[in-house]
Design an enzyme around this catalytic site. Structure first.
Site, PDB file in Angstrom:
ATOM      1  N   LYS A  35    -148.473 109.516  90.870  1.00 35.62           N
ATOM      2  CA  LYS A  35    -149.830 110.095  90.931  1.00 35.62           C
ATOM      3  C   LYS A  35    -150.016 110.853  92.242  1.00 35.62           C
ATOM      4  O   LYS A  35    -150.477 111.999  92.251  1.00 35.62           O
ATOM      5  CB  LYS A  35    -150.870 108.995  90.846  1.00 35.62           C
ATOM      6  CG  LYS A  35    -152.275 109.427  91.266  1.00 35.62           C
ATOM      7  CD  LYS A  35    -153.318 108.322  91.189  1.00 35.62           C
ATOM      8  CE  LYS A  35    -153.383 107.461  92.409  1.00 35.62           C
ATOM      9  NZ  LYS A  35    -154.177 107.992  93.533  1.00 35.62           N
ATOM     10  N   ASN A  36    -149.632 110.218  93.369  1.00 31.14           N
ATOM     11  CA  ASN A  36    -149.931 110.829  94.668  1.00 31.14           C
ATOM     12  C   ASN A  36    -148.997 111.971  95.021  1.00 31.14           C
ATOM     13  O   ASN A  36    -149.198 112.643  96.025  1.00 31.14           O
ATOM     14  CB  ASN A  36    -149.952 109.762  95.762  1.00 31.14           C
ATOM     15  CG  ASN A  36    -151.172 108.866  95.609  1.00 31.14           C
ATOM     16  OD1 ASN A  36    -152.075 109.175  94.842  1.00 31.14           O
ATOM     17  ND2 ASN A  36    -151.164 107.762  96.300  1.00 31.14           N
TER      18      ASN A  36
ATOM     19  N   ARG B 247    -157.202 105.536  86.569  1.00 33.71           N
ATOM     20  CA  ARG B 247    -156.939 106.649  87.485  1.00 33.71           C
ATOM     21  C   ARG B 247    -155.507 106.634  87.989  1.00 33.71           C
ATOM     22  O   ARG B 247    -154.971 107.680  88.365  1.00 33.71           O
ATOM     23  CB  ARG B 247    -157.885 106.555  88.693  1.00 33.71           C
ATOM     24  CG  ARG B 247    -159.335 106.828  88.371  1.00 33.71           C
ATOM     25  CD  ARG B 247    -160.148 106.852  89.651  1.00 33.71           C
ATOM     26  NE  ARG B 247    -159.482 107.676  90.627  1.00 33.71           N
ATOM     27  CZ  ARG B 247    -159.444 107.397  91.934  1.00 33.71           C
ATOM     28  NH1 ARG B 247    -160.032 106.321  92.389  1.00 33.71           N
ATOM     29  NH2 ARG B 247    -158.816 108.190  92.775  1.00 33.71           N
TER      30      ARG B 247
ATOM     31  N   ILE C 122    -162.400 114.009 106.626  1.00 33.55           N
ATOM     32  CA  ILE C 122    -161.402 115.074 106.438  1.00 33.55           C
ATOM     33  C   ILE C 122    -161.280 115.932 107.700  1.00 33.55           C
ATOM     34  O   ILE C 122    -160.800 117.069 107.651  1.00 33.55           O
ATOM     35  CB  ILE C 122    -161.749 115.973 105.223  1.00 33.55           C
ATOM     36  CG1 ILE C 122    -163.122 116.639 105.413  1.00 33.55           C
ATOM     37  CG2 ILE C 122    -161.673 115.202 103.914  1.00 33.55           C
ATOM     38  CD1 ILE C 122    -163.329 117.842 104.512  1.00 33.55           C
ATOM     39  N   ASP C 123    -161.677 115.377 108.839  1.00 28.93           N
ATOM     40  CA  ASP C 123    -161.649 116.152 110.087  1.00 28.93           C
ATOM     41  C   ASP C 123    -160.262 116.679 110.417  1.00 28.93           C
ATOM     42  O   ASP C 123    -160.104 117.798 110.916  1.00 28.93           O
ATOM     43  CB  ASP C 123    -162.186 115.302 111.250  1.00 28.93           C
ATOM     44  CG  ASP C 123    -161.428 113.995 111.397  1.00 28.93           C
ATOM     45  OD1 ASP C 123    -161.213 113.309 110.365  1.00 28.93           O
ATOM     46  OD2 ASP C 123    -161.025 113.649 112.514  1.00 28.93           O
TER      47      ASP C 123
ATOM     48  N   CYS D 155    -165.263 106.469  99.775  1.00 30.17           N
ATOM     49  CA  CYS D 155    -165.010 105.718  98.538  1.00 30.17           C
ATOM     50  C   CYS D 155    -165.013 104.239  98.919  1.00 30.17           C
ATOM     51  O   CYS D 155    -165.281 103.873 100.059  1.00 30.17           O
ATOM     52  CB  CYS D 155    -163.678 106.138  97.930  1.00 30.17           C
ATOM     53  SG  CYS D 155    -162.284 105.565  98.880  1.00 30.17           S
TER      54      CYS D 155
ATOM     55  N   ASP E 226    -151.086 101.192 100.011  1.00 24.35           N
ATOM     56  CA  ASP E 226    -151.355 101.184  98.566  1.00 24.35           C
ATOM     57  C   ASP E 226    -150.693 100.011  97.860  1.00 24.35           C
ATOM     58  O   ASP E 226    -150.932  99.798  96.679  1.00 24.35           O
ATOM     59  CB  ASP E 226    -150.877 102.484  97.921  1.00 24.35           C
ATOM     60  CG  ASP E 226    -151.730 103.655  98.335  1.00 24.35           C
ATOM     61  OD1 ASP E 226    -151.358 104.796  98.035  1.00 24.35           O
ATOM     62  OD2 ASP E 226    -152.777 103.426  98.972  1.00 24.35           O
TER      63      ASP E 226
ATOM     64  N   ARG F  11    -163.237 107.833 104.609  1.00 19.40           N
ATOM     65  CA  ARG F  11    -162.281 108.888 104.265  1.00 19.40           C
ATOM     66  C   ARG F  11    -162.657 110.264 104.847  1.00 19.40           C
ATOM     67  O   ARG F  11    -162.930 111.207 104.133  1.00 19.40           O
ATOM     68  CB  ARG F  11    -162.128 108.985 102.741  1.00 19.40           C
ATOM     69  CG  ARG F  11    -161.886 107.679 101.998  1.00 19.40           C
ATOM     70  CD  ARG F  11    -160.532 107.063 102.294  1.00 19.40           C
ATOM     71  NE  ARG F  11    -159.432 107.805 101.739  1.00 19.40           N
ATOM     72  CZ  ARG F  11    -158.986 107.696 100.483  1.00 19.40           C
ATOM     73  NH1 ARG F  11    -159.618 106.919  99.636  1.00 19.40           N
ATOM     74  NH2 ARG F  11    -157.940 108.384 100.076  1.00 19.40           N
TER      75      ARG F  11
ATOM     76  N   ILE G  60    -154.598 100.874 107.898  1.00 18.31           N
ATOM     77  CA  ILE G  60    -154.891 102.257 107.526  1.00 18.31           C
ATOM     78  C   ILE G  60    -156.352 102.467 107.165  1.00 18.31           C
ATOM     79  O   ILE G  60    -157.004 103.369 107.656  1.00 18.31           O
ATOM     80  CB  ILE G  60    -153.988 102.710 106.340  1.00 18.31           C
ATOM     81  CG1 ILE G  60    -152.510 102.440 106.627  1.00 18.31           C
ATOM     82  CG2 ILE G  60    -154.244 104.177 105.993  1.00 18.31           C
ATOM     83  CD1 ILE G  60    -151.903 103.297 107.719  1.00 18.31           C
TER      84      ILE G  60
HETATM   85  C1  EPZ Z   1    -153.376 109.360 100.524  1.00 17.97           C
HETATM   86  O1  EPZ Z   1    -154.754 109.397 100.832  1.00 17.97           O
HETATM   87  C2  EPZ Z   1    -153.273 108.665  99.178  1.00 17.97           C
HETATM   88  N1  EPZ Z   1    -153.981 109.437  98.165  1.00 17.97           N
HETATM   89  C3  EPZ Z   1    -153.857 107.256  99.278  1.00 17.97           C
HETATM   90  O2  EPZ Z   1    -153.633 106.619  98.021  1.00 17.97           O
HETATM   91  C4  EPZ Z   1    -153.094 106.487 100.354  1.00 17.97           C
HETATM   92  O3  EPZ Z   1    -153.677 105.223 100.515  1.00 17.97           O
HETATM   93  C5  EPZ Z   1    -153.148 107.251 101.684  1.00 17.97           C
HETATM   94  O4  EPZ Z   1    -152.652 108.601 101.501  1.00 17.97           O
HETATM   95  C6  EPZ Z   1    -152.322 106.576 102.774  1.00 17.97           C
HETATM   96  O5  EPZ Z   1    -150.997 106.469 102.365  1.00 17.97           O
HETATM   97  C7  EPZ Z   1    -153.379 110.522  97.629  1.00 17.97           C
HETATM   98  O6  EPZ Z   1    -152.266 110.870  97.983  1.00 17.97           O
HETATM   99  C8  EPZ Z   1    -154.147 111.267  96.564  1.00 17.97           C
HETATM  100  P1  EPZ Z   1    -154.638 109.686 104.815  1.00 17.97           P
HETATM  101  P2  EPZ Z   1    -155.274 110.277 102.105  1.00 17.97           P
HETATM  102  O7  EPZ Z   1    -155.219 111.027 105.110  1.00 17.97           O
HETATM  103  O8  EPZ Z   1    -154.454 111.486 102.232  1.00 17.97           O
HETATM  104  C9  EPZ Z   1    -157.710 108.737 108.298  1.00 17.97           C
HETATM  105  C10 EPZ Z   1    -154.203 105.359  96.127  1.00 17.97           C
HETATM  106  O9  EPZ Z   1    -154.554 104.177  95.989  1.00 17.97           O
HETATM  107  N2  EPZ Z   1    -158.039 110.168 108.213  1.00 17.97           N
HETATM  108  O10 EPZ Z   1    -153.185 109.458 105.051  1.00 17.97           O
HETATM  109  O11 EPZ Z   1    -156.746 110.417 101.980  1.00 17.97           O
HETATM  110  C11 EPZ Z   1    -158.163 107.990 107.052  1.00 17.97           C
HETATM  111  O12 EPZ Z   1    -159.518 107.596 107.181  1.00 17.97           O
HETATM  112  C12 EPZ Z   1    -154.783 106.204  97.251  1.00 17.97           C
HETATM  113  O13 EPZ Z   1    -153.363 105.941  95.388  1.00 17.97           O
HETATM  114  C13 EPZ Z   1    -158.874 110.725 109.176  1.00 17.97           C
HETATM  115  O14 EPZ Z   1    -159.347 110.033 110.077  1.00 17.97           O
HETATM  116  O15 EPZ Z   1    -154.960 109.282 103.306  1.00 17.97           O
HETATM  117  C14 EPZ Z   1    -157.226 106.806 107.022  1.00 17.97           C
HETATM  118  O16 EPZ Z   1    -157.709 105.814 107.910  1.00 17.97           O
HETATM  119  C15 EPZ Z   1    -155.811 105.431  98.063  1.00 17.97           C
HETATM  120  N3  EPZ Z   1    -159.185 112.041 109.105  1.00 17.97           N
HETATM  121  C16 EPZ Z   1    -155.930 107.371 107.599  1.00 17.97           C
HETATM  122  O17 EPZ Z   1    -156.288 108.577 108.278  1.00 17.97           O
HETATM  123  C17 EPZ Z   1    -158.655 112.856 108.121  1.00 17.97           C
HETATM  124  O18 EPZ Z   1    -158.949 114.070 108.124  1.00 17.97           O
HETATM  125  C18 EPZ Z   1    -154.891 107.722 106.554  1.00 17.97           C
HETATM  126  O19 EPZ Z   1    -155.506 108.591 105.602  1.00 17.97           O
HETATM  127  C19 EPZ Z   1    -157.803 112.276 107.148  1.00 17.97           C
HETATM  128  C20 EPZ Z   1    -157.501 110.931 107.215  1.00 17.97           C
END
Ligand code: EPZ
Length: 430
Positions: free
Chosen positions: A25-26, A408, A133-134, A126, A316, A131, A338
């Protein structure tokens, strides 16, 4: 799949058999938006049949991208989808679609790279965290984009001469921000370098697709990526990697029931931290031709670990491993580094007789001898799977509500578990 479906499990059956592992999925969610990067056809094979994939397909159709599904028989797992962005009719990802699937933010970079601008509704938080996106926005700015925030939308704009590319060092490892950066940098005018980039296998899958489309990327699989921008990308046909989280989830399901499973298609090199955790828990794991064989091998042993970016133990997988450890002989200590709120499964597992204490980011799982079936509520994707795993081993009947969370991320979950002999059925919601 209806919103209020539920799953009924009669626990206690030892699971055994062979299971086909679906496409990841990811990975699929970052490969799909690559269709924006060319006006030629992009064909993705082994796409999992999941609600999130359907949602993403619908979002891409909103931009005028044509999508067609090739010959999947109902009994097949996975699908082949061909996408073509001949011309775009919109560069806006609207609120009503983004709020349902936060992975929509992954169109921001490729749309910017293709059209010179992109407007995406800000994804909300969520269940597992807010989450932000900065980092997505900072890395796009580093590549030369102008970012505007207004009325709940983010708008990215490229300079008239196109995005120059640039250099960015991530303060925090971010899978999504790395993916947006890669899908943008490939079409920049110059060279871009990313440091402390995410190294998940899904990132490697994305890099491999971009290279197959004509992109030039160095350092694939490492946290230092160099991307040489090219003028255009061409179409490709690409096989989505197997889902390492799905595979790990079913490994925990087989192990907690004292059973065994051949995970067909799983790649052990993608999931070494999960394999290590299973082995530390006393589970037998062996790579075999075409997959991974997992078998319970005596009592489950307690495990102490922290989640971490790849190649560390995947966040995950935390909820699913925790479910298995509820029946360990001893106490396990899990630390979630995380996300800030990824223990939503704990109260529900405790209602099934588990003895888990959480304090901030740490959970102590005191092993118990048995779990008892109960009516439980799913809250997020991986928490839902942990409740299914517990239900498979629990005495009596477990009903898991709000299945849309599960749908999902797990393709035809009950059919796969029935392949292993589970007494599990999906019934229409009341
Ligand atoms: C991806 O989410 C996955 N989703 C998540 O899987 C997975 O848990 C995560 O990576 C970590 O491996 C998809 O690939 C669709 P991150 P993502 O950006 O990209 C912080 C599942 O269950 N952060 O690596 O959103 C964030 O808050 C899902 O399949 C910022 O601070 O994760 C977190 O603490 C859940 N600013 C950490 O980084 C940002 O702009 C890691 O988030 C982005 C992230």
């Amino acid at each position: 799949m209806k919103k209020m479906d539920k799953i009924i499990i009669r626990g206690g059956k030892r699971l055994s058999g062979t299971l086909p592992v679906s496409g990841a999925k990811n990975s699929a969610l970052t490969l799909l938006p690559c269709a924006l990067l060319t006006d030629e056809p992009l064909t993705l094979r082994n796409l999992p049949r999941l609600a999130d994939i359907d949602g993403f397909q619908h979002l891409l159709n909103q931009f005028g991208i044509s999508t067609s599904i090739a010959g999947a028989r109902p009994e097949d797992f996975g699908r082949v989808m061909t996408l073509q962005a001949t011309r775009l009719t919109s560069t806006v990802a609207p609120y009503d679609l983004v709020r349902k699937m936060r992975a929509s933010i992954l169109v921001l970079g490729p749309m910017l790279a293709r059209a010179g601008e992109a407007t995406v509704s800000l994804p909300g938080g969520c269940a597992i965290g807010n989450r932000p996106i900065d980092l997505h926005l900072k890395v796009l700015e580093a590549l030369g984009a102008t970012i505007e925030l207004a009325a709940g939308y983010v708008r990215a704009i490229a300079p008239d001469g196109g995005l120059p590319g640039g250099r960015y060092s991530f303060p925090v490892v971010s899978v999504g921000a790395t993916e947006n950066a890669l899908m943008t940098a490939v079409l920049c005018k110059g060279k871009s370098t990313l440091h402390n980039a995410a190294r998940e296998p899904e990132i490697v899958d994305l890099c491999n697709l971009l290279v197959a489309m004509g992109g030039q990327i160095e350092g694939i699989g490492t946290s230092d990526l160099t991307i040489h921008g090219v003028d255009r990308l061409h179409g490709a046909t690409y096989m989505v990697m197997p889902d390492r989280i799905e595979a790990g989830s079913y490994a925990c399901a087989a192990a907690i029931t004292g059973g065994d499973v051949m995970l067909k298609g799983a790649k052990i090199e993608d999931m070494e931290a999960t394999v290590q955790a299973l082995r530390d828990a006393g589970v037998f794991v062996e790579p075999r031709a075409g997959g991974i064989y997992v078998a319970a091998d005596g009592p489950i042993k307690p495990v102490t670990l922290s989640t971490a970016p790849y190649p560390g133990f995947a966040t995950d997988m935390q909820a699913q491993l925790m479910a298995m450890l509820c029946l360990a002989k001893g106490s396990s200590v899990l630390t979630e580094t995380i996300f800030e709120n990824r223990y939503m499964h704990v109260p529900e597992l405790n209602r099934m007789g588990a003895r888990i204490e959480t304090k901030g980011r740490t959970a102590v799982v005191h092993g118990v001898d048995t779990l008892t079936g109960a009516e439980v509520m799913a809250t997020d994707l991986r928490a839902s799977m942990s409740l299914v795993i517990a239900g498979l081993a629990a005495e009596g009947e477990t009903q898991v509500h709000r299945l849309y969370h599960l749908d999902r991320g797990y393709e035809r979950l009950e059919e796969k578990l029935q392949l292993l002999g589970a007494e599990i059925e999906r019934v229409g919601g009341d």
